[in-house]
Scaffold this motif. Structure first.
Motif, PDB file in Angstrom:
ATOM      1  N   LEU B 176       0.576  -1.296   0.075  1.00 51.87           N
ATOM      2  CA  LEU B 176      -0.109  -0.078   0.218  1.00 51.87           C
ATOM      3  C   LEU B 176       0.615   1.673  -0.156  1.00 51.87           C
ATOM      4  O   LEU B 176       0.716   2.181  -1.018  1.00 51.87           O
ATOM      5  CB  LEU B 176      -0.749   0.329   0.853  1.00 51.87           C
ATOM      6  CG  LEU B 176      -1.725  -0.821   1.218  1.00 51.87           C
ATOM      7  CD1 LEU B 176      -3.323  -0.739   2.747  1.00 51.87           C
ATOM      8  CD2 LEU B 176      -2.705  -1.062  -0.179  1.00 51.87           C
ATOM      9  N   HIS B 241       0.130   5.774   6.736  1.00 51.99           N
ATOM     10  CA  HIS B 241      -0.861   6.518   6.144  1.00 51.99           C
ATOM     11  C   HIS B 241      -1.224   5.175   6.258  1.00 51.99           C
ATOM     12  O   HIS B 241      -2.891   4.790   5.570  1.00 51.99           O
ATOM     13  CB  HIS B 241      -1.232   7.180   4.909  1.00 51.99           C
ATOM     14  CG  HIS B 241      -1.194   8.540   5.059  1.00 51.99           C
ATOM     15  ND1 HIS B 241      -0.574   9.734   5.794  1.00 51.99           N
ATOM     16  CD2 HIS B 241      -2.228   9.588   5.604  1.00 51.99           C
ATOM     17  CE1 HIS B 241      -0.948  10.294   6.121  1.00 51.99           C
ATOM     18  NE2 HIS B 241      -2.638  10.472   5.820  1.00 51.99           N
ATOM     19  N   ARG B 243      -0.743   2.267   6.861  1.00 51.56           N
ATOM     20  CA  ARG B 243      -0.803   1.434   8.159  1.00 51.56           C
ATOM     21  C   ARG B 243      -2.028   1.649   8.711  1.00 51.56           C
ATOM     22  O   ARG B 243      -2.514   0.757   8.694  1.00 51.56           O
ATOM     23  CB  ARG B 243       0.078   1.578   9.144  1.00 51.56           C
ATOM     24  CG  ARG B 243       0.335   0.990  10.526  1.00 51.56           C
ATOM     25  CD  ARG B 243       1.467   0.989  11.251  1.00 51.56           C
ATOM     26  NE  ARG B 243       2.722   0.274  10.766  1.00 51.56           N
ATOM     27  CZ  ARG B 243       3.605   0.596  11.178  1.00 51.56           C
ATOM     28  NH1 ARG B 243       4.124   1.556  12.877  1.00 51.56           N
ATOM     29  NH2 ARG B 243       4.701   0.573  11.048  1.00 51.56           N
ATOM     30  N   LEU B 245      -4.461   2.453   7.417  1.00 58.14           N
ATOM     31  CA  LEU B 245      -5.840   2.296   6.398  1.00 58.14           C
ATOM     32  C   LEU B 245      -5.725   0.602   6.690  1.00 58.14           C
ATOM     33  O   LEU B 245      -6.511   0.351   6.258  1.00 58.14           O
ATOM     34  CB  LEU B 245      -5.619   2.792   4.459  1.00 58.14           C
ATOM     35  CG  LEU B 245      -6.293   2.252   3.565  1.00 58.14           C
ATOM     36  CD1 LEU B 245      -7.755   2.548   3.522  1.00 58.14           C
ATOM     37  CD2 LEU B 245      -5.309   2.176   2.641  1.00 58.14           C
ATOM     38  N   ASP B 248      -7.525  -0.076   8.946  1.00 55.23           N
ATOM     39  CA  ASP B 248      -9.281  -0.767   9.140  1.00 55.23           C
ATOM     40  C   ASP B 248      -9.563  -1.224   8.106  1.00 55.23           C
ATOM     41  O   ASP B 248     -11.028  -2.185   8.591  1.00 55.23           O
ATOM     42  CB  ASP B 248      -9.421   1.128   8.538  1.00 55.23           C
ATOM     43  CG  ASP B 248      -8.698   1.935   9.652  1.00 55.23           C
ATOM     44  OD1 ASP B 248      -9.654   2.149  10.417  1.00 55.23           O
ATOM     45  OD2 ASP B 248      -9.129   3.075   8.948  1.00 55.23           O
ATOM     46  N   LEU B 249      -9.119  -1.638   7.326  1.00 57.78           N
ATOM     47  CA  LEU B 249      -9.326  -3.001   6.398  1.00 57.78           C
ATOM     48  C   LEU B 249      -9.629  -3.910   6.560  1.00 57.78           C
ATOM     49  O   LEU B 249     -10.371  -4.900   7.110  1.00 57.78           O
ATOM     50  CB  LEU B 249      -7.940  -3.303   4.721  1.00 57.78           C
ATOM     51  CG  LEU B 249      -8.272  -1.890   3.712  1.00 57.78           C
ATOM     52  CD1 LEU B 249      -7.021  -1.725   2.937  1.00 57.78           C
ATOM     53  CD2 LEU B 249      -9.189  -2.337   3.166  1.00 57.78           C
ATOM     54  N   ILE B 252     -12.447  -4.851   8.824  1.00 58.10           N
ATOM     55  CA  ILE B 252     -13.628  -5.273   8.061  1.00 58.10           C
ATOM     56  C   ILE B 252     -13.390  -6.382   7.138  1.00 58.10           C
ATOM     57  O   ILE B 252     -14.740  -7.102   7.437  1.00 58.10           O
ATOM     58  CB  ILE B 252     -13.835  -4.032   6.848  1.00 58.10           C
ATOM     59  CG1 ILE B 252     -13.914  -2.567   7.121  1.00 58.10           C
ATOM     60  CG2 ILE B 252     -14.694  -4.231   5.451  1.00 58.10           C
ATOM     61  CD1 ILE B 252     -14.227  -1.780   6.251  1.00 58.10           C
ATOM     62  N   ASP B 253     -12.194  -6.876   6.910  1.00 56.96           N
ATOM     63  CA  ASP B 253     -12.372  -8.582   6.533  1.00 56.96           C
ATOM     64  C   ASP B 253     -10.977  -8.217   6.471  1.00 56.96           C
ATOM     65  O   ASP B 253      -9.825  -8.479   5.856  1.00 56.96           O
ATOM     66  CB  ASP B 253     -12.445  -8.377   4.778  1.00 56.96           C
ATOM     67  CG  ASP B 253     -12.568  -9.808   4.447  1.00 56.96           C
ATOM     68  OD1 ASP B 253     -12.358 -10.893   4.937  1.00 56.96           O
ATOM     69  OD2 ASP B 253     -12.859 -10.154   3.157  1.00 56.96           O
ATOM     70  N   SER B 255      -9.397 -11.041   5.755  1.00 55.46           N
ATOM     71  CA  SER B 255      -8.420 -11.834   4.816  1.00 55.46           C
ATOM     72  C   SER B 255      -7.991 -10.805   3.516  1.00 55.46           C
ATOM     73  O   SER B 255      -6.878 -11.138   2.308  1.00 55.46           O
ATOM     74  CB  SER B 255      -9.217 -12.848   3.846  1.00 55.46           C
ATOM     75  OG  SER B 255     -10.619 -12.020   2.774  1.00 55.46           O
ATOM     76  N   VAL B 256      -7.977  -9.159   3.605  1.00 59.40           N
ATOM     77  CA  VAL B 256      -7.634  -8.597   3.212  1.00 59.40           C
ATOM     78  C   VAL B 256      -6.274  -8.200   2.593  1.00 59.40           C
ATOM     79  O   VAL B 256      -5.120  -8.437   1.470  1.00 59.40           O
ATOM     80  CB  VAL B 256      -8.026  -7.098   3.381  1.00 59.40           C
ATOM     81  CG1 VAL B 256      -7.633  -6.108   2.388  1.00 59.40           C
ATOM     82  CG2 VAL B 256      -9.304  -6.761   2.567  1.00 59.40           C
ATOM     83  N   ILE B 260      -3.963  -7.916  -0.763  1.00 59.83           N
ATOM     84  CA  ILE B 260      -3.180  -6.849  -1.151  1.00 59.83           C
ATOM     85  C   ILE B 260      -2.024  -8.477  -1.418  1.00 59.83           C
ATOM     86  O   ILE B 260      -1.162  -7.509  -2.311  1.00 59.83           O
ATOM     87  CB  ILE B 260      -2.893  -6.418   0.175  1.00 59.83           C
ATOM     88  CG1 ILE B 260      -3.795  -5.695   0.016  1.00 59.83           C
ATOM     89  CG2 ILE B 260      -1.580  -5.225  -0.358  1.00 59.83           C
ATOM     90  CD1 ILE B 260      -4.026  -4.342   1.787  1.00 59.83           C
TER      91      ILE B 260
END
Ligand SMILES: [Zn+2]
Ligand SMILES: [Zn+2]
Ligand SMILES: [Zn+2]
Ligand SMILES: [Zn+2]
Lengths: 404, 361
Positions: B176, B241, B243, B245, B248-249, B252-253, B255-256, B260
């Protein structure tokens, strides 16, 4: 392990994300003509007068279309119309370009389509919105067709009626429930957004084929592209970034999707509309929790960047533009139609995850006689990489959750 | 309480963020270790008979890496010689405790330990550098010196591999960050499990596919002793930033993180991105992209009483930098010696606390 300091920055300022500058319009002249007083500042740094701003916007629109030389004279082009500043500006760009009498005249035929997907609202309100859209298009003397997204989903991805009169669109109060019942209830919101995005794209291609259009223009702007790109990366679609976010999506042989507004930002187009006295129709906004899905989070993240670090939004797009489609495999995914990567010898994240799931579901062998190596070997012996080659990495995960 | 997904009959004690499976303690140990073994063998990280330096900070990642490598080396007969390599930056109070932890690792795991100090390598401790330059720009020094210190240490020890504790979260965060920075060259190679820093000693990441949360759980249930703090060096703005992000991801999930990494592994760079060619520093002979390496430039400045040499490119740049720092980089521009401070935008840095982990109560 901490990776701080691994980046090899040459200088200290490289570590800082450039913040948006604070140019004031007083005491400056237009960046372009250097004569007139500026009326707008773009990307927090470039000030333009009205004439230069409008000329610049029109030029940017045509230059991107012209640069790629994809559309030929008399080609039929489908415009995916939506509600908001970008689509309204697009209407104006096209009307002006088509009406020109100079050699710069746009020489293709356009037809608009609105895909109705407002099932979160009441039928009465949805009809009201459709009427407004019809009127907006009429103002520009274009032709628009209407298609129901719900029909397409409910009828198992079959293109239904393409109607001229929005009154002929079948709208039901329980459209939303019907969509949810089909496949969405098993998916989390991220995967649901993802699959609906894909289905909508597939539907647009069906409509284009039906109307004999070789191209579709869609109204995404820079922040849409940047958040889309980050979302694709987060869903494991890194190899599809060029077709999912680039100027041209050519995954379909017959119909190409083009994104002519991808270099504009919202402020620019809102200002363009204002100067041309265009007022986009408005629609009720539903409250969205930015932490409820990957796509919603990325929208929030990019919007925050747009406000505080606009240059970084541009950098994200430029990063995407330097990526090439990775299509070492010839096969296409049955859901998103993107290329499926051939798995090579190298260990991948996908394989690591599937192995982790495998070892987490194997009954432990507690026999004392066997060595650790022997136990591991027997786990590995029965482990097979699933050779489902109908779907790409991300769509395979979605299909898996629907079936489970 | 759910049953263990492995059908062993026991109750599960944790839910794996990587796969969503619920496991009991014993099955989790076995799965965790088998996976690292799978990674090592499938990616052919090591050749038998070689020497591996484990970059040891006393933190959870390197402690778990040392423990698991020792265990796998014995159980699966890798026939590797394992040594611990630590860096002492010379920051009062910071390394004392963590170096004690590394020394405990040395005794517990019966591995030789080599501690390289900044004083040994550069003639200056970080405390001395901070006294010379002030707190504002010392990140430049930490970053450059820290990175080289591990490589130099590995060279001095004449090892065949340098194994680092980078985990899946670190790799995803770096992907990222490189997108936000537009650094195509690094984006292209930051997901590689083996990298070459030019000196013939491969850097390998056996925990590349291991979630940070699972590393914490493993250390916790194995009762491993580690120094529970995050790095005190503030990340640059892009990493900061990225980190926030990623955290937060992950909420939510989870497995993101693997998604990535999958994206990073499968994307293809269009044009050949400009990677600096590597030569050797004319002063210290260390691998560098410049004729005089960054560390030597900084050292020259320090030794000549011009400590800001090599930090900015020009006086104008310096001025802009100082203004920027005042405006937006306040919290990211200086090294802090306090632990567990809030990261930028209010995210807790101490992710190795068990409170953030998926334990089944
Ligand atoms: Zn002007
Ligand atoms: Zn797909
Ligand atoms: Zn179990
Ligand atoms: Zn040097």
């Amino acid at each position: 392990m901490c990776s701080v300091g691994d980046e090899n920055f040459e200088t200290e300022e490289e570590k800082c994300m450039p913040a948006g500058g604070k140019i004031t319009l007083a005491n400056t002249k237009c960046n372009k003509c250097r004569e007139n007083d500026p009326i707008v500042v773009l990307r927090s740094k470039d000030a333009y007068c009205e004439a230069c701003f409008l000329a610049g916007a029109t030029h940017k629109f045509k230059a991107l279309l012209g640069k790629h030389k994809l559309i030929r004279p008399n080609d039929k082009v489908l415009i995916h119309h939506q509600i908001g500043h970008p689509s309204t500006a697009l209407l104006h760009f096209l009307r002006c370009g088509l009406d020109l009498t100079t050699h710069k005249k746009l020489r293709f035929d356009v037809i608009f389509v609105y895909v109705e997907d407002n099932s979160q609202f009441t039928v009465d309100y949805r009809k009201e919105v459709l009427k407004k859209i019809e009127n907006e298009i009429k103002l520009f003397k274009f032709v628009i067709k209407f298609v129901s997204f719900n029909d397409y989903i409910v009828n198992n991805n079959k293109l239904g009626d393409i109607v001229d009169n929005p009154d002929n669109l079948t709208l039901n109060e329980d459209d939303k429930i019907n969509i949810n019942n089909i496949f969405v209830s098993k998916l989390n919101k991220t995967n649901k957004n993802d699959i609906l995005h894909i289905k909508k794209r597939n539907l647009l291609i069906e409509i284009a084929k039906n109307l004999n259009c070789k191209f579709i223009l869609t109204p995404e702007i820079s922040s849409d592209i940047a958040s889309q790109l980050l979302g694709e990366i987060s869903l494991g679609r890194g190899s599809h970034v060029p077709i999912d976010t680039g100027f041209c999506d050519d995954r379909n042989q017959d119909v190409k999707i083009l994104r002519p507004l991808r270099l504009f930002d919202m402020k620019e187009l809102a200002f363009y509309n204002k100067l041309n006295s265009l007022d986009p129709i408005s629609i009720k906004q539903t409250e969205i929790n930015p932490y409820s899905s990957v796509q919603d989070l990325m929208k929030k993240f990019v919007n925050d960047l747009q406000v505080n670090y606009p240059a970084t939004v541009t950098t994200i797009m430029k990063t995407g533009d330097k990526l090439a489609i990775n299509d070492n495999g010839k096969q296409k995914c049955q859901l998103c139609m993107g290329p499926i990567l051939n798995s090579n010898e190298e260990l991948s994240s996908a394989e690591s995850t599937s192995f982790s799931h495998w070892v987490s579901t194997q009954k432990p062998d507690n026999s004392k006689e066997k060595s650790r190596q022997e136990k591991y070997d027997s786990i590995l012996k029965h482990y097979k990489v699933s050779e489902n080659n109908n779907y790409c990495y991300s769509c395979k995960k979605i299909e898996g959750s629907i079936k489970s | 309480m759910p049953l263990c997904s492995a059908n062993c009959g026991s109750n599960a004690i944790l839910k794996r963020p990587k796969t969503g499976d619920a496991l009991c303690k014993e099955c989790f140990f076995e799965a965790f270790e088998n996976e690292v073994h799978f990674t090592i063998t499938k990616a052919r990280l090591f050749e038998p008979g070689k020497t591996v330096a484990i970059a040891a900070s006393g933190g959870k990642d390197s402690t778990v890496l040392a423990y698991v490598l020792k265990l796998l080396n014995e159980k699966f007969k890798y026939n590797l010689k394992l040594v611990l390599l630590s860096i002492d930056e010379g920051i009062t109070g910071y390394r004392d405790d963590s170096l004690d932890t590394v020394k405990k690792n040395r005794d517990d795991y019966e591995m030789p330990l080599k501690i390289m100090s900044y004083k040994d390598l550069y003639g200056w401790t970080m405390d001395e550098i901070v006294a010379e330059i002030g707190r504002k720009n010392n990140c430049t020094f930490c970053g450059v010196f820290r990175r080289q210190a591990l490589d130099r240490g590995a060279n001095l020890l004449k090892v065949d591999y340098l194994a680092t504790g980078h985990n899946a979260d670190d790799i995803a965060e770096t992907v990222l960050m490189n997108i936000l920075r537009g650094d195509l060259a690094r984006l292209n190679r930051c997901t590689s499990i083996i990298t070459d820093s030019g000196d013939g000693i491969p850097r390998v990441k056996p925990l590349k596919y291991t979630y940070e949360k699972e590393i914490v759980m493993y250390a916790y249930f194995r009762k491993l002793i580690y120094f529970s703090t995050e790095c005190v060096f503030a990340p640059n703005a892009y990493r900061g930033h990225a980190r926030v992000l990623l955290k937060d991801l992950e909420k939510i999930d989870p497995s993101v993180i693997m998604n990535i990494i999958q994206s990073g592994e499968s994307l293809k760079v269009n044009e050949t991105a400009n990677m600096p060619t590597l030569t050797k520093c004319s002063r210290c002979n260390y691998v560098s992209s410049q004729t005089v390496c960054k560390a030597c430039v900084l050292l020259e400045g320090l030794n000549k009483g011009l400590p800001r040499l090599g930090i900015g490119k020009s006086s104008k740049v310096k001025r802009i930098l100082e203004e920027n720092e005042k405006k937006n980089c306040d919290s990211t521009s200086c090294c802090r010696t306090n632990n567990c401070k809030k990261d930028i935008e209010g995210v807790e840095k101490c992710t190795d606390k068990l409170s953030s982990v998926n334990l089944i109560k």
